[in-house]
Design a protein around this motif. Structure first.
Motif, mmCIF file in Angstrom:
data_model
loop_
_atom_site.group_PDB
_atom_site.id
_atom_site.type_symbol
_atom_site.label_atom_id
_atom_site.label_comp_id
_atom_site.label_asym_id
_atom_site.label_seq_id
_atom_site.Cartn_x
_atom_site.Cartn_y
_atom_site.Cartn_z
ATOM 1 N N LEU A 1 0.677 -1.110 -0.095
ATOM 2 C CA LEU A 1 -0.159 -0.059 0.129
ATOM 3 C C LEU A 1 0.776 1.196 0.110
ATOM 4 C CD1 LEU A 1 -2.829 -0.935 2.627
ATOM 5 C CD2 LEU A 1 -2.938 -0.725 0.016
ATOM 6 N N VAL A 2 1.939 1.357 0.811
ATOM 7 C CA VAL A 2 2.915 2.337 0.785
ATOM 8 C C VAL A 2 3.430 2.578 -0.479
ATOM 9 C CG1 VAL A 2 5.186 3.448 2.002
ATOM 10 C CG2 VAL A 2 3.085 2.428 3.197
ATOM 11 N N ASN A 3 4.065 1.622 -0.916
ATOM 12 C CA ASN A 3 4.518 1.651 -2.372
ATOM 13 C C ASN A 3 3.547 2.075 -3.332
ATOM 14 O OD1 ASN A 3 7.280 0.980 -1.370
ATOM 15 N ND2 ASN A 3 6.886 -1.289 -1.716
ATOM 16 N N GLN A 4 2.481 1.777 -3.285
ATOM 17 C CA GLN A 4 1.454 2.020 -4.270
ATOM 18 C C GLN A 4 1.012 3.682 -4.131
ATOM 19 O OE1 GLN A 4 0.325 0.387 -7.080
ATOM 20 N NE2 GLN A 4 -0.692 1.888 -7.667
ATOM 21 N N PHE B 1 5.692 5.410 7.108
ATOM 22 C CA PHE B 1 5.848 5.149 5.835
ATOM 23 C C PHE B 1 7.397 5.446 5.513
ATOM 24 C CE2 PHE B 1 4.483 9.523 5.616
ATOM 25 C CZ PHE B 1 5.601 10.089 4.908
ATOM 26 N N LEU B 2 7.968 6.219 6.274
ATOM 27 C CA LEU B 2 9.320 6.447 5.678
ATOM 28 C C LEU B 2 10.387 5.389 5.651
ATOM 29 C CD1 LEU B 2 10.735 8.857 4.422
ATOM 30 C CD2 LEU B 2 11.616 9.726 6.764
ATOM 31 N N ALA C 1 13.785 1.846 2.576
ATOM 32 C CA ALA C 1 14.323 0.586 2.254
ATOM 33 C C ALA C 1 14.163 0.343 0.765
ATOM 34 C CB ALA C 1 13.385 -0.429 3.018
ATOM 35 N N SER C 2 13.239 0.842 0.125
ATOM 36 C CA SER C 2 13.120 0.740 -1.408
ATOM 37 C C SER C 2 14.181 1.549 -2.044
ATOM 38 C CB SER C 2 11.861 1.226 -1.775
ATOM 39 O OG SER C 2 11.433 2.330 -1.412
ATOM 40 N N GLY C 3 14.983 2.569 -1.467
ATOM 41 C CA GLY C 3 16.096 3.522 -1.931
ATOM 42 C C GLY C 3 15.544 4.540 -2.847
ATOM 43 N N ARG C 4 14.173 5.017 -2.137
ATOM 44 C CA ARG C 4 13.470 5.954 -3.064
ATOM 45 C C ARG C 4 13.389 7.278 -2.132
ATOM 46 N NH1 ARG C 4 8.632 3.441 -5.916
ATOM 47 N NH2 ARG C 4 8.429 2.303 -3.797
#
Length: 420
Positions: free
Chosen positions: A152-155, A199-200, A205-208
């Protein structure tokens, strides 16, 4: 009975004594019950003395052999040399939720295999120690709820559902608004509004993280432009994550953004954590110098202690310093006015910073009773729920604008030459 390295038996206790003095006992018994000529008395007596002597020597030799054997076994134990182990018996699998239990079982099995010497292994080969399972990385599988939250966070980030909330920073004791801090929120598909603490870490962790901070900065610029259009003199501060600051070229990309909006120079405050200020390298300092020459002010945020150098921070371009109100009040309540020892008296914080052109901000002022204490310490600015809670910005105000692409790290030296 034990054996030494040469497979010679080593007797113990009564058996050793009996074996050592058997010749002497037989000689003495024979002299009592067997008639002897007068000429044999002296030789028999001499043989008895020699038998006793050699018995004592035999006892000494046995004790030394046993001592050496025990010493070798102790040394081998201290050196952790492999010793023959019993055949490995497979245990019934234990079902548990903790990964440490499984790792400990694997460690015991691996240790048993390593301790059994192979046909071609040397006696000097030592088994490699298996690491303590509790020190190994966690192998816990994320739950279904956690996986769903990450998706959900990534979306939401991919759909750019970032919202800004503004919290005022007021003057003391007048409570007049001096500027605002832009706080980012993320709206999920189900309508849930998440704060940075939730969410941060997923975005980092996704590098964004750097991409997220650029989007927030662009929205903050829109808010600052709206305030200027209304004739307000308030400025807006925006937080930069430590992961973003550490990324090569990120600070240079911010300089590119400010070049595209020269009307907002001095209206946006870049807030960096205390850890980020303490971990600056040469490239970071050069990028901060380029931003400082453009007129971009900085703020120290998220402090974990009260140790700082006002002169050094002023040279780096810091114009605001946020310190937790609880830390300052706790230090003020101490007899010597210090928090940990080497830092100056907390009552001198505000004057020392003001002499270097830095304004002190008391952060996390959550209770009204803290306000008089901060006024007694001479704190000029404060922020927290005791004054106002963060309020959302209208979507049309924080609408995203078109800016140039981010600056690549290899373009940083060219920008430095142009600004210098």
């Amino acid at each position: 009975m034990v054996t030494n390295p040469k497979n010679i038996s080593v007797l113990r206790d009564r058996k050793t004594t009996l074996l050592a003095f058997t010749p002497a006992i037989l000689t003495a018994g024979a002299s009592v019950y067997v008639p002897m000529e007068p000429g044999f008395i002296l030789p028999v007596f001499g043989f008895l003395i020699m038998a006793v002597f050699f018995g004592l020597v035999f006892l000494w030799w046995q004790s030394e052999t046993e001592r050496q054997t025990g010493g070798m076994q102790l040394a081998a134990f201290e050196r952790k040399e492999p010793v023959p182990a019993a055949p490995l018996v497979l245990r019934t699998p234990v079902r548990g939720d903790s990964p440490v239990t499984l790792l400990r079982e694997l460690a015991m099995s691996a240790g048993a295999h390593a301790s059994a010497p192979g046909p071609k292994q040397s006696e000097q080969v030592r088994a490699a120690p298996f690491p303590e399972p509790s020190l190994l990385p966690s192998m816990r599988r994320p739950s279904t709820e956690e996986i769903s939250r990450v998706r959900l966070v990534n979306q939401a980030f991919a759909d750019d559902r970032i919202e800004l909330h503004l919290q005022p920073v007021v003057s003391l004791p007048q409570h007049k608004i001096r500027f605002y801090e832009a706080l980012a929120r993320l709206r999920l598909a189900d309508g849930t509004l998440m704060g940075p603490a939730e969410f941060l870490p997923i975005i980092e962790a996704s590098g964004r993280a750097s991409d997220f901070d650029r989007r927030v900065l662009i929205r903050t610029m829109a808010v600052a432009r709206h305030l200027v259009a209304r004739g307000s003199e308030a400025i807006v501060g925006v937080n930069l994550a430590a992961h973003s600051v550490a990324e090569p070229g990120f600070l240079w990309s911010l300089a590119r953004l400010f070049d595209a909006s020269p009307d907002l120079l001095g209206k946006i405050v870049l807030e960096m954590s205390q850890l980020s200020w303490r971990c600056l390298d040469g490239d970071h300092r050069a990028a901060l110098a380029a931003l400082r020459e453009r007129g971009v002010p900085f703020s120290l945020d998220r402090a974990t202690d009260l140790r700082f150098d006002p002169v050094r921070l002023a040279d780096l371009g810091v114009r605001f310093m946020k310190l937790p109100a609880g830390l300052m009040i706790e230090a003020a309540e101490r007899a010597d006015g210090r928090y940990a020892g080497p830092e100056p008296d907390v009552r001198d914080f505000a004057p020392a910073l003001r002499r270097q052109g830095i304004l002190l901000i008391a952060d996390r002022v959550e209770e009204d009773r803290m306000v008089p204490m901060l006024c007694d310490l001479g704190v000029p600015l404060a922020q927290g729920f005791a004054f106002a809670a963060p309020r959302p910005v209208k979507p049309e105000i924080a609408a995203e604008q078109t800016f140039p692409q981010s600056l690549d790290p290899e373009d940083a030296p060219t920008l430095l030459r142009r600004t210098g």
